[in-house]
Every structure is written in C-alpha cells, then in structure tokens.
Motif scaffolding. Structure first.
Motif, PDB file in Angstrom:
ATOM      1  N   ARG A  84       0.847  -1.186   0.000  1.00  0.00           N
ATOM      2  CA  ARG A  84       0.000   0.000   0.000  1.00  0.00           C
ATOM      3  C   ARG A  84       0.887   1.242   0.000  1.00  0.00           C
ATOM      4  NH1 ARG A  84      -5.403  -0.120   0.985  1.00  0.00           N
ATOM      5  NH2 ARG A  84      -6.323  -2.127   1.557  1.00  0.00           N
ATOM      6  N   ALA A 165     -16.138   1.148   5.743  1.00  0.00           N
ATOM      7  CA  ALA A 165     -14.701   1.446   5.777  1.00  0.00           C
ATOM      8  C   ALA A 165     -13.893   0.238   5.316  1.00  0.00           C
ATOM      9  CB  ALA A 165     -14.283   1.869   7.182  1.00  0.00           C
ATOM     10  N   GLN A 168     -14.373  -0.058   1.535  1.00  0.00           N
ATOM     11  CA  GLN A 168     -13.665   1.013   0.829  1.00  0.00           C
ATOM     12  C   GLN A 168     -12.159   0.780   0.812  1.00  0.00           C
ATOM     13  OE1 GLN A 168     -14.997   4.976   1.832  1.00  0.00           O
ATOM     14  NE2 GLN A 168     -13.009   5.874   1.339  1.00  0.00           N
ATOM     15  N   LYS A 169     -11.641   0.203   1.882  1.00  0.00           N
ATOM     16  CA  LYS A 169     -10.196  -0.055   1.958  1.00  0.00           C
ATOM     17  C   LYS A 169      -9.742  -1.055   0.904  1.00  0.00           C
ATOM     18  CE  LYS A 169      -6.590  -0.667   5.419  1.00  0.00           C
ATOM     19  NZ  LYS A 169      -6.282  -0.978   6.828  1.00  0.00           N
ATOM     20  N   THR A 182     -11.111  10.503  -4.065  1.00  0.00           N
ATOM     21  CA  THR A 182     -11.611   9.729  -2.935  1.00  0.00           C
ATOM     22  C   THR A 182     -12.907   9.038  -3.325  1.00  0.00           C
ATOM     23  OG1 THR A 182     -12.081   9.773  -0.550  1.00  0.00           O
ATOM     24  CG2 THR A 182     -13.042  11.527  -1.867  1.00  0.00           C
ATOM     25  N   SER A 383     -17.006   9.845   2.324  1.00  0.00           N
ATOM     26  CA  SER A 383     -15.991   8.806   2.446  1.00  0.00           C
ATOM     27  C   SER A 383     -16.078   8.140   3.809  1.00  0.00           C
ATOM     28  CB  SER A 383     -14.598   9.405   2.259  1.00  0.00           C
ATOM     29  OG  SER A 383     -13.596   8.425   2.498  1.00  0.00           O
ATOM     30  N   ALA A 384     -15.926   6.809   3.840  1.00  0.00           N
ATOM     31  CA  ALA A 384     -15.918   6.077   5.104  1.00  0.00           C
ATOM     32  C   ALA A 384     -14.534   6.051   5.733  1.00  0.00           C
ATOM     33  CB  ALA A 384     -16.418   4.650   4.887  1.00  0.00           C
ATOM     34  N   LEU A 385     -13.520   6.571   5.027  1.00  0.00           N
ATOM     35  CA  LEU A 385     -12.144   6.652   5.515  1.00  0.00           C
ATOM     36  C   LEU A 385     -11.698   8.107   5.488  1.00  0.00           C
ATOM     37  CD1 LEU A 385     -10.584   3.603   3.617  1.00  0.00           C
ATOM     38  CD2 LEU A 385     -11.175   3.712   6.054  1.00  0.00           C
ATOM     39  N   PRO A 386     -10.689   8.471   6.283  1.00  0.00           N
ATOM     40  CA  PRO A 386     -10.217   9.859   6.262  1.00  0.00           C
ATOM     41  C   PRO A 386      -9.733  10.274   4.872  1.00  0.00           C
ATOM     42  CG  PRO A 386      -9.350   8.694   8.173  1.00  0.00           C
ATOM     43  CD  PRO A 386      -9.996   7.655   7.307  1.00  0.00           C
TER      44      PRO A 386
END
Length: 419
Positions: A84, A165, A168-169, A182, A383-386
């Motif tokens: 990643r 989240a 989405q990851k 995003t 977005s479910a993530l920052p």
C-alpha cells in the motif's frame, strides 16, 4: 618572533588539521553503530487459522522500511503483490485460495543497511457459506470515457454503514498521470463513487480493482468477487440543457461547438435538473413503460443516451421536432431531432457531463452516476475513511457553462422508460 619560529608554528597548524577531521569521522561512525536495529511485526499472526482470502500481510515497522516481501503457498508457489502507498500492508495481486497455508517472509532495512527478517505462517478459511453481497463495477476495461466519468461500484443488498470502511479499503484506483481522489458513499450504501476534485485530464489512464472476494462485510455476508479494469480518458465534452430556452449547448474543450433545440419532460413527467453523466449509448433501443406511473407505451427509439437509472435519456424524437425549442412534451427525456441525435452519438462519450437546469424537480442522489451533483467538500464527506487534508480542488481554469459547480437513492436497476 623571528621568521624561522613563525614558519615552524605554521607547519604545526597544518599538520594538526587531519587529526581534527579524523576525530569527527570517528564520532559519526560510533553514533551510527548505536542506532537501534530495524524490526517488524506481521499480521496475520503466526499459526493463525480461518483467515479470509482477502487477507493482506500487515507490516508494522520500527527503525526502518520494508525492503522485501515474499509470500508463498504450501506448494512453494510465490504470490505476487505490492505494498500500500502508506506502507501499512502488502496486498496480494489476487484473492488467496481457500483452505491453504501461506508463509510470508518480510525483510526490513534500517540505517546503515542493517536488516531484520521475520516470518508468519497462516491458513485461510474454507469456502464460506455466508451469502454474498453482489458488487457491480461500472467501469469496463479497454474503453475511452469522458472526463466526468466516475468509478462506480453498486451493491445488492446495500453495504451497512459499519462495514463501509472495510469495503472502501479494498477498492483501489490508480491514475497515470497521478490525479488523486476519494470514494464517497450514497447514504443508503447501495453505491459508492470515486472521483478527483476536478475533471479527469484527457489522456489519463485509470486502473481500478474492487478486491472484495471473501471479504467479511458485516456479520452476515461476504464480498463476491475480485474485479478489475483499466481504461483511458478521451477528449473533454460537456452538454448543457437549459429549460428556459429549450436549447442544448455542446462544448468541446470549453468551446461552444453546437446548439440544439430540445423538448424536455412535460409538467406531469418533468426532466430532472442537475449534473448527470452519460451512462450508456444505444443506436436503437425500446422504451417499455407498461406498468409504470404515467407510462403504458412501448416505442422504439434511435440514438439513445442514458442519463439516469429512472429512464431519462437524450434521444432522437422525430415525432416532436415541431415542439423542440418551444414546448416540453416528453416523458422526462431530452428529445432532439434525428439529425442532431445522430451527431451527438458521434461526438459524445460515456462519462461526459450533462447539466440540466430550470426544470420542476431536482436530480435525486443515486439516480444515475450523480458524483458531480454535489460540491467536492460535500462529496468528500461521504468517504468512510479519512480524506487527506491536502486533497482540495485546484483553482478553476477558464469556466464554461459545462464546468462543475461546486439521502437515500433508488436501486441502480435500469428502467427502460423514456419519452
């Protein structure tokens, strides 16, 4: 002091200089030797069992960086993959096999070239019996899309909020040249869109991977498949439709190239106002509205371009050419002449932005690919993530009427209605 003594002192000073330099070098070397050695903690834990086939090799590193990862199965076959961007894990290039044992060997390198290697061995779960959430990737490979093309993934049933989240990851997008963006979820979890703050640059290559096979989604379901596609962005085209003038304006690279009279939805079946994206193009299709409110007809149409799941299209309508530019008579579609519809089919792409303004109803979130129907700040909130703080829209270039301005949704099941 005589000349002989001054020369002697000068010679002593020169001779002492190398000794001072050598002393500094020795001190730096000693400091390097005292630096702590690199170390890495891995997941899954050693001897762990029932690991999902979506597993990644987690790497928590101190005093160094990951320099190599080798993942092999119980037959010695190596698994490809890549780290990643943030270095938090190493992602296999495809889902692992069910009921197999894998060994990950990770080497980290610290200051001065010191290395440390650690291994972990784990076994994946057998084939799951939980029902899957079906995912659909609306981004095909080897295509040329318009500059407003969002990457869209739809889910049936919808993804619960607490699981978004994790999903989405496992959704990856790469752009060349880089143009970061995003993901943003619809409120009901039925769709998630990816876009950048601004339109894609023409010529950009976009690679997508929805790596969801075997991923636990909530307590009751699993991801269904690992899907991927790579396509490119073509020329910039935007279409603006103004209900006040009953005119369509077509822009290419910000310049007006054609105006076309239109007839939009009549008051009982109005067209939606908002920023949409061309989703499909059909040289010929059939609108069948039997059983729908205000429907009941079946008609074949030429040169149809879908804008919404609810059945709004731009299409050829020779029967309403006398009304085009003057009166709205359609069932929600943008009617144009046969000649204009043929020209549009030649000059537009799936992914081109279509903006409609001045009608009786606003575009509903999720009724089509509605990623551009909100400002970037509003989009990023989904977005479910920052979202990285630096990811902001660039100052707009020369604006044109097709440029971007700054809830629950219908299920993404195409309707054949139109008119």
């Amino acid at each position: 002091m005589n000349v002989r003594r001054r020369l002697t002192l000068f010679a002593v000073t020169i001779a002492a200089t190398p000794l001072v330099i050598g002393g500094c070098t020795a001190e730096r070397k000693a400091a390097g030797e005292s630096a702590p050695p690199p170390a890495v903690e891995l997941t899954p834990a050693d001897r762990a069992r029932d690991i999902p086939v979506s597993a990644e090799v987690g790497t928590s590193v101190t005093n160094g960086k990951v320099s190599s990862v080798r993942l092999t199965d119980d037959k010695g076959r190596q698994v490809g993959g890549e780290p990643r961007d943030d270095g938090s894990s190493w992602v296999p290039s495809g889902p692992l096999a069910n009921g197999r044992t894998y060994t990950a060997e990770v080497t980290v390198t610290g200051d001065g070239g010191r290395t440390s290697t650690r291994k972990t061995t784990f076994t994946t779960a057998t084939k799951p019996t939980k029902p899957a959430i079906t995912s659909t990737l609306y981004f095909a490979g080897n295509q040329t899309y318009g500059t407003a093309m969002p990457v869209t993934v739809a889910f049936e049933p919808a993804v619960p909020k607490e699981a978004r989240a994790a999903v989405q990851k496992r959704l990856f997008v790469k752009t060349d040249p880089p143009q970061p963006g995003t993901w943003s979820w619809l409120e009901d979890g039925s769709q998630v869109y990816y876009r950048a703050p601004d339109f894609w640059r023409p010529g950009t290559a976009i690679s997508v991977r929805a790596a969801l096979e075997g991923l636990p989604i909530g307590k009751e379901r699993m991801g269904d498949a690992d899907r991927r596609a790579t396509s490119k962005i073509g020329r910039q085209v935007a279409v603006d439709i103004d209900n006040a003038t009953k005119q369509m304006s077509v822009f290419r690279d910000g310049k007006l190239v054609r105006r076309i009279p239109v007839s939009l939805g009549k008051p009982s079946t109005p067209s939606s106002s908002g920023k949409m994206v061309i989703m499909e193009k059909h040289e010929r299709t059939t609108f069948d509205t039997r059983g729908e409110p205000d429907g009941g007809y079946v008609v074949d149409v030429d040169d149809a371009q879908r804008l919404t799941w609810g059945g709004e299209f731009i299409h050829s309508a020779p029967w309403s050419e006398g009304d085009q530019g003057y009166t709205n008579v359609s069932h929600g579609c943008a009617n144009v002449s046969a000649t204009a519809a043929d020209w549009l089919m030649e000059n537009t792409q799936v992914g081109d932005l279509v903006t409609v303004k001045g009608t009786e109803v606003p575009l509903q979130a999720g009724n089509g690919w509605t990623a551009w129907n909100v400002s970037w700040d509003e989009f990023a909130k989904g977005s479910a993530l920052p979202v990285p703080a630096g990811l902001r829209p660039s100052p707009p270039a020369a604006q044109h009427p097709g440029a971007v301005a700054g809830g629950s949704s219908p299920a993404p099941a195409p309707s054949a209605s139109g008119g």
